[in-house]
Design a protein around this motif. Structure first.
Motif, PDB file in Angstrom:
ATOM      1  N   VAL A 114       0.828  -1.210   0.000  1.00 25.12           N
ATOM      2  CA  VAL A 114       0.000   0.000   0.000  1.00 25.12           C
ATOM      3  C   VAL A 114       0.863   1.262   0.000  1.00 25.12           C
ATOM      4  CG1 VAL A 114      -1.969  -1.112   1.105  1.00 25.12           C
ATOM      5  CG2 VAL A 114      -0.222  -0.025   2.529  1.00 25.12           C
ATOM      6  N   ASN A 370      -6.526  10.357   5.050  1.00 25.97           N
ATOM      7  CA  ASN A 370      -6.329   8.914   5.225  1.00 25.97           C
ATOM      8  C   ASN A 370      -5.839   8.572   6.623  1.00 25.97           C
ATOM      9  OD1 ASN A 370      -6.987   8.531   2.514  1.00 25.97           O
ATOM     10  ND2 ASN A 370      -4.859   8.674   1.846  1.00 25.97           N
ATOM     11  N   HIS A 425      -8.034   1.026   3.161  1.00 20.93           N
ATOM     12  CA  HIS A 425      -7.066   1.013   2.071  1.00 20.93           C
ATOM     13  C   HIS A 425      -7.512   0.064   0.960  1.00 20.93           C
ATOM     14  CE1 HIS A 425      -3.295   2.576   4.431  1.00 20.93           C
ATOM     15  NE2 HIS A 425      -4.091   3.546   4.005  1.00 20.93           N
TER      16      HIS A 425
END
Length: 549
Positions: A114, A370, A425
């Motif tokens: 990620v 995020n 995610h």
């Protein structure tokens, strides 16, 4: 895949000696599958700094106070470039995945990723008017920077999405299709996330004074602090010539104290990264709470030149602490005098991820938009194994993930590390596959193996795609699949992939324009702008330019 591409084991950092190089010349890079040629300085692990001459030894980052394009000679006598080219940039060459015949190996196995640092590093190059060196572009990190709107799972930590269509960029390959596999992690509302015990580990060495890197770090961390709630706790460790505890942990309700401490940070000395990181983990361990998120947030340019600077010592302690439940987010800052290789390794070994912040907007993306995904892990040691049906699929090629390769027989080996996925995610994997003509049936089965964040047992979920689900033409593929394909092709062009040798920036630009007509996605529009910059730089820099195709 059975031949594992080894990850970096030793970086170009040894005690008392730092191999650095300047990228003033326009080095020529030759496109070869699995190799990128050019004039480079190599570390012991193969990490490379673009260079004009042999790398000087024993030069402290704090002695390098030159911004891009500043004409001068440093104290060691090295003439710095005056054409705006970044220098002392360290990257690792991982090669390019080949096509694999399914009759030889029907399994493709890899750890999820990620990270997004590669995309933002290359963006920074392009925005400064330079093509990045090919080693800087990791295709999976480009693809995973973008949001594709995958549906979140109703139950469990993941939802798997699979699509297939005739390949837009593999038209020169007979019967070539693009297979897209998307994973979407379970979303957690901000109010429902665990309390966080954060230890900021801030590099305040002289190199962080370049281009006001430390100033951007302070602004970025202030954004993070503003998002914290009462019950969260923050402590700060710093390192210059020495590492030390700068602020003991305190509740986020004492926000003004924390923000004042950040504002008072000043750049000093050389870079004792090993001592600073060790002290940060000691602080995190003293304040550890198994019911909370326990995370170290490292902000640095990745350069280390004082103390036990060999990466093994740093990585070993990070691996030990992660087993105790302390994770790491590695956030990179700075262009020139920057070690991408080390920062990526730190995020990987720390059961976290690696991001690169080139401006305050990116800081907001990482630490505000995020934040829950950055802090709270929903699954650990996540691996993917794709089993292709040899009766239908002749061969396949995974785009990117070269440094995440796992031996097929280690897919269920719990001792072999996988990747970590945070709340909300998404992970996207792209394969170019060649099909047997006229064959029908299952194409591939994707199996995801993961460990629950709060439990030690492993679980698996699987999803199959058959030929009946193939889109008849590229035009009928979902818009988010088209975007992922264009992003991957852009990265493959920048990295001079052998498989993009007939590709062009013009084609990517044309496709992005079509997508932009029906979208107001700011990231897409930015990508279109970057592709235009890359095309212009390729045409103006000519034969000797680094990057491009």
């Amino acid at each position: 895949m059975k031949n594992k591409l080894a990850m970096a084991a030793v970086l170009a950092l040894v005690a008392g000696t730092l191999f650095m190089a300047a990228c003033g010349s326009k080095a020529s890079y030759e496109a070869k599958a699995g190799n990128s040629a050019g004039s480079v300085a190599a570390g012991a692990d193969g990490s490379k700094a673009v260079t004009r001459q042999e790398a000087p030894q024993a030069m402290a980052p704090s002695d390098r106070r030159y911004t891009d394009g500043e004409p001068s000679t440093d104290p060691e006598g090295l003439q710095r470039p005056t054409d705006g080219q970044p220098y002392d940039m360290f990257f690792k060459e991982h090669g390019v995945n080949p096509f694999v015949d399914t009759e030889d190996d029907r399994l493709s196995t890899f750890a999820v990723d990620v990270d997004t640092g590669s995309y933002t590093v290359c963006r920074d190059y392009l925005n400064r008017g330079n093509l990045p060196p090919p080693e800087a572009a990791r295709s999976e990190e480009f693809v995973n920077y973008f949001k594709y709107g995958y549906e979140a799972p109703k139950n469990g930590p993941f939802n798997i999405v699979m699509d297939c269509a005739p390949s837009r960029y593999g038209q020169d390959l007979k019967n070539c299709h693009l297979l897209r596999i998307g994973l979407k992690g379970r979303e957690i509302d901000t109010r429902s996330r665990k309390p966080a015990i954060l230890t900021f580990c801030v590099d305040i060495s002289g190199s962080m004074n370049m281009e006001n890197r430390l100033g951007l770090v302070k602004k970025a961390l202030a954004l993070l602090v503003d998002q914290l709630q009462e019950g969260d706790r923050v402590g700060i460790a710093v390192y210059g010539s020495r590492g030390y505890e700068y602020m003991s942990h305190r509740d986020a309700g004492r926000k003004e104290e924390i923000l004042a401490a950040l504002r008072d940070l000043k750049s000093e000395g050389s870079t004792n990264a090993e001592e600073g990181i060790r002290i940060a983990y000691e602080m995190a361990e003293r304040n550890f709470n198994e019911r909370c998120i326990n995370r170290v947030v490292l902000c640095s340019d990745g350069v280390a030149n004082v103390g036990n600077t060999g990466p093994e010592a740093i990585l070993k302690q990070i691996e030990e602490k992660r087993r105790k439940g302390i994770t790491l987010t590695a956030v990179g800052f700075g262009m020139s005098n920057y070690n991408d290789t080390l920062m990526e390794q730190l995020g990987d070994k720390g059961d976290g991820h690696y991001a690169y912040v080139d401006n305050i907007t990116e800081a907001k993306r990482v630490f505000v938009e995020n934040l829950t995904g950055t802090l709270q892990v929903i699954a650990r040691d996540v691996k993917v194994q794709v089993e292709f049906n040899p009766e239908v699929v002749k061969s396949y090629r995974l785009i990117g993930y070269e440094n995440r390769d796992v031996a097929d027989h280690d897919f269920r080996n719990n001792a072999v590390d996988g990747g970590e996925v945070g709340a909300g995610h998404s992970v996207t994997c792209l394969f170019e596959i060649k099909l047997h003509e006229g064959r029908q049936g299952p194409i591939a089965t994707t199996t995801v193996r993961y460990k629950h964040d709060e439990r030690d047992e492993f679980s698996e979920i699987a999803h199959e795609l058959a030929t009946g689900s193939i889109h008849s033409e590229w035009a009928k593929a979902p818009a988010n699949m088209k975007l992922a394909a264009s992003v991957a092709e852009f990265a493959e062009l920048l990295r001079k992939s052998y498989w993009a040798k007939t590709g062009t920036y013009e084609a990517v630009i044309a496709d992005l324009k079509k997508l932009a007509i029906e979208s107001d996605d700011g990231d897409l529009l930015e990508l279109l702008n970057l592709a235009r910059k890359a095309e212009n730089l390729k045409s103006t820099e000519g034969k000797g330019a680094a990057g491009g195709n």
